[in-house]
Design an enzyme around this catalytic site. Structure first.
Site, mmCIF file in Angstrom:
data_model
loop_
_atom_site.group_PDB
_atom_site.id
_atom_site.type_symbol
_atom_site.label_atom_id
_atom_site.label_comp_id
_atom_site.label_asym_id
_atom_site.label_seq_id
_atom_site.Cartn_x
_atom_site.Cartn_y
_atom_site.Cartn_z
ATOM 1 N N GLN A 194 33.197 25.053 128.101
ATOM 2 C CA GLN A 194 33.379 26.787 128.972
ATOM 3 C C GLN A 194 35.075 26.293 128.758
ATOM 4 O O GLN A 194 35.626 25.645 129.248
ATOM 5 C CB GLN A 194 32.914 26.869 129.753
ATOM 6 C CG GLN A 194 33.010 28.626 130.582
ATOM 7 C CD GLN A 194 33.166 29.153 129.842
ATOM 8 O OE1 GLN A 194 34.075 29.806 128.845
ATOM 9 N NE2 GLN A 194 31.928 30.332 129.704
ATOM 10 N N TYR A 246 28.211 36.196 120.387
ATOM 11 C CA TYR A 246 27.013 37.151 120.145
ATOM 12 C C TYR A 246 26.644 38.132 121.577
ATOM 13 O O TYR A 246 26.397 36.704 123.139
ATOM 14 C CB TYR A 246 25.614 36.279 119.838
ATOM 15 C CG TYR A 246 24.341 36.625 119.387
ATOM 16 C CD1 TYR A 246 24.122 37.265 118.372
ATOM 17 C CD2 TYR A 246 23.287 36.989 120.437
ATOM 18 C CE1 TYR A 246 22.394 37.963 118.422
ATOM 19 C CE2 TYR A 246 22.304 37.222 120.336
ATOM 20 C CZ TYR A 246 21.886 37.996 118.738
ATOM 21 O OH TYR A 246 20.740 38.450 118.268
ATOM 22 N N ASP A 258 23.123 20.051 136.814
ATOM 23 C CA ASP A 258 23.770 20.807 135.697
ATOM 24 C C ASP A 258 23.420 19.653 134.807
ATOM 25 O O ASP A 258 23.354 20.114 133.194
ATOM 26 C CB ASP A 258 24.479 21.536 136.039
ATOM 27 C CG ASP A 258 24.897 23.093 135.704
ATOM 28 O OD1 ASP A 258 23.431 23.245 136.070
ATOM 29 O OD2 ASP A 258 25.407 23.797 136.747
ATOM 30 N N HIS A 291 28.342 24.969 136.288
ATOM 31 C CA HIS A 291 27.430 26.499 135.458
ATOM 32 C C HIS A 291 28.085 28.203 136.453
ATOM 33 O O HIS A 291 27.439 27.662 137.486
ATOM 34 C CB HIS A 291 26.144 26.125 135.784
ATOM 35 C CG HIS A 291 25.696 27.151 134.410
ATOM 36 N ND1 HIS A 291 25.037 27.986 134.530
ATOM 37 C CD2 HIS A 291 25.332 27.020 133.093
ATOM 38 C CE1 HIS A 291 24.561 28.826 134.055
ATOM 39 N NE2 HIS A 291 25.211 28.257 132.940
ATOM 40 N N HIS A 301 26.935 31.852 117.298
ATOM 41 C CA HIS A 301 26.349 31.974 118.226
ATOM 42 C C HIS A 301 25.464 32.662 118.318
ATOM 43 O O HIS A 301 25.129 33.775 117.755
ATOM 44 C CB HIS A 301 27.352 32.834 120.025
ATOM 45 C CG HIS A 301 28.948 32.196 119.594
ATOM 46 N ND1 HIS A 301 29.530 32.123 120.251
ATOM 47 C CD2 HIS A 301 29.501 31.395 118.621
ATOM 48 C CE1 HIS A 301 30.535 31.446 121.065
ATOM 49 N NE2 HIS A 301 30.417 30.777 119.467
ATOM 50 N N GLU A 313 37.560 30.843 118.377
ATOM 51 C CA GLU A 313 36.099 31.999 118.957
ATOM 52 C C GLU A 313 36.666 32.912 118.654
ATOM 53 O O GLU A 313 38.447 33.241 119.061
ATOM 54 C CB GLU A 313 35.621 31.869 120.316
ATOM 55 C CG GLU A 313 35.172 32.554 120.663
ATOM 56 C CD GLU A 313 33.916 32.707 121.864
ATOM 57 O OE1 GLU A 313 33.551 32.056 122.848
ATOM 58 O OE2 GLU A 313 34.939 33.588 122.959
ATOM 59 N N GLY A 357 22.554 32.584 127.100
ATOM 60 C CA GLY A 357 23.276 33.896 127.775
ATOM 61 C C GLY A 357 22.945 34.425 128.732
ATOM 62 O O GLY A 357 22.270 34.031 129.696
ATOM 63 N N ASP A 358 24.115 35.186 128.819
ATOM 64 C CA ASP A 358 24.140 36.232 130.710
ATOM 65 C C ASP A 358 23.265 37.291 130.220
ATOM 66 O O ASP A 358 22.783 37.888 129.492
ATOM 67 C CB ASP A 358 25.225 35.913 130.752
ATOM 68 C CG ASP A 358 25.708 35.307 130.839
ATOM 69 O OD1 ASP A 358 25.635 34.694 131.720
ATOM 70 O OD2 ASP A 358 27.505 34.933 130.967
#
Ligand code: FAD
Length: 289
Positions: free
Chosen positions: A176, A49, A159, A150, A77, A17, A108-109
């Site tokens: 993750q 992203y 989840d 999550h 991404h 990444e 996304g967050d």
């Protein structure tokens, strides 16, 4: 250009990444990292992203640069939170026109300072973006999984159900980062019990300092195992010793994961590829064949 799921079917993959650089200095650092990566046979690079489009052009530019200048395949991404469906369709079409065929579909967050309001968006979940990507072009679509739960903090069974549902529209998974291969095995077993047959690439972050470890643990909302935390604490300010411990720890974890039969290894490099190179050399993994 290749679809990454075909690469993973062909052999155990190696991927990294990378972040789009935000300054001349970080561009230089990335260039150095990219040229060092030539020591390994890297199959693909995934490019992050900024949710809401904060790195929209920079992500695009790095994806295209890798597409044109590198042997490895780029995967863009893309996050659906805080974007309209039209905006996402435009981004996907542009990639399609430029020959980019691999997308990591994410929710996304919230960007710093914004409230979490996903359900109000046009595409509230990563699954919706995976569907849009498949409808828009000939994309291989990956999605994210969180083996340690999550960060939103819901219950793990829901989840996993949502992940299985999302996977109906995706080709493979990247997890993750995590620090315990045993817990990863528990996650894999639960996915197998639910009938998953899509490849799940484990995400590995070589620990390089106490500060970066604490930041990543906080962002991913997980606990660092106490034996790891205590070991690093005991090394105090000796940055070289911490880095060396981080490489040994990640080498062991990667080796355990390969023994478990994972379809490949995905490294969170934070644009510093030296540790990844050392780990792969320790394992004789994707060094020049
Ligand atoms: C490999 C990887 C790369 C990443 N790259 C980026 C990046 O480049 N940029 C970035 O901003 N973030 C990135 N992230 C972080 C990611 O965006 C966050 O973890 C985010 O909080 C969740 O994304 P997701 O794609 O897993 O969301 P989703 O799959 O949409 O899930 C989000 C939450 O919603 C729940 N959910 C899903 N469907 C439903 C439903 N139908 N009803 C109710 N609840 C539901 C899920 O259980 C989960 O709790 C990355 C994460 C990973 C693992």
């Amino acid at each position: 250009m290749a679809h990454i799921d075909a690469i993973i079917k062909d052999h155990k993959s190696l991927s990294v990444e990378l972040w789009p650089p935000r300054s001349e200095e970080s561009l230089q650092k990335l260039e150095n990292s990219l040229s060092r990566l030539g020591e390994l046979d890297v199959d693909f690079a995934s490019i992050t992203y900024g949710a809401g489009g904060s790195t929209r052009d920079r992500t695009h530019d790095l994806v295209i640069k890798i597409h044109k200048q590198q042997k490895m395949v780029p995967m863009a991404h893309l996050t659906c939170a805080y974007h309209t469906k039209n905006e996402l369709t435009d981004i996907l079409r542009r990639y399609q026109d430029e020959g980019i065929e691999n997308i990591l579909a994410l929710r996304g967050d919230p960007p710093v300072g914004k409230e979490a309001d996903f359900v109000g968006g046009e595409l509230p979940y990563a699954k919706d973006l995976a569907i849009l990507a498949k409808e828009t072009g000939n994309f291989c679509v990956a999605v994210a999984a969180h083996p340690m739960g999550h960060p939103d903090g819901g219950d793990q069974d829901s989840d996993l159900e949502h992940l299985m549902d999302k996977l109906k529209f995706a080709d493979f998974v990247i997890t993750q980062l995590f620090f315990d291969s045993e817990q990863y095995k528990v996650f894999l077993d639960k996915m197998i019990a639910r009938g998953n047959d899509k490849p799940i690439l484990p995400g590995i972050m070589p620990i390089k300092s106490m500060r970066s470890l604490e930041t990543m643990a906080r962002l991913t909302n997980q606990e660092v195992p106490s034996h790891v935390y205590e070991k690093i604490l005991a090394l105090g300010d000796d940055q070289e010793a911490i880095r060396s411990f981080g490489i040994d720890f990640a080498t062991q974890m990667a080796s355990d994961l390969l023994d478990l039969g994972v379809p490949g290894l995905h490294f969170y490099t934070m644009n510093e590829t030296l540790a990844t190179i050392e780990i792969c050399k320790n394992l004789n993994y994707h060094t020049h064949r």
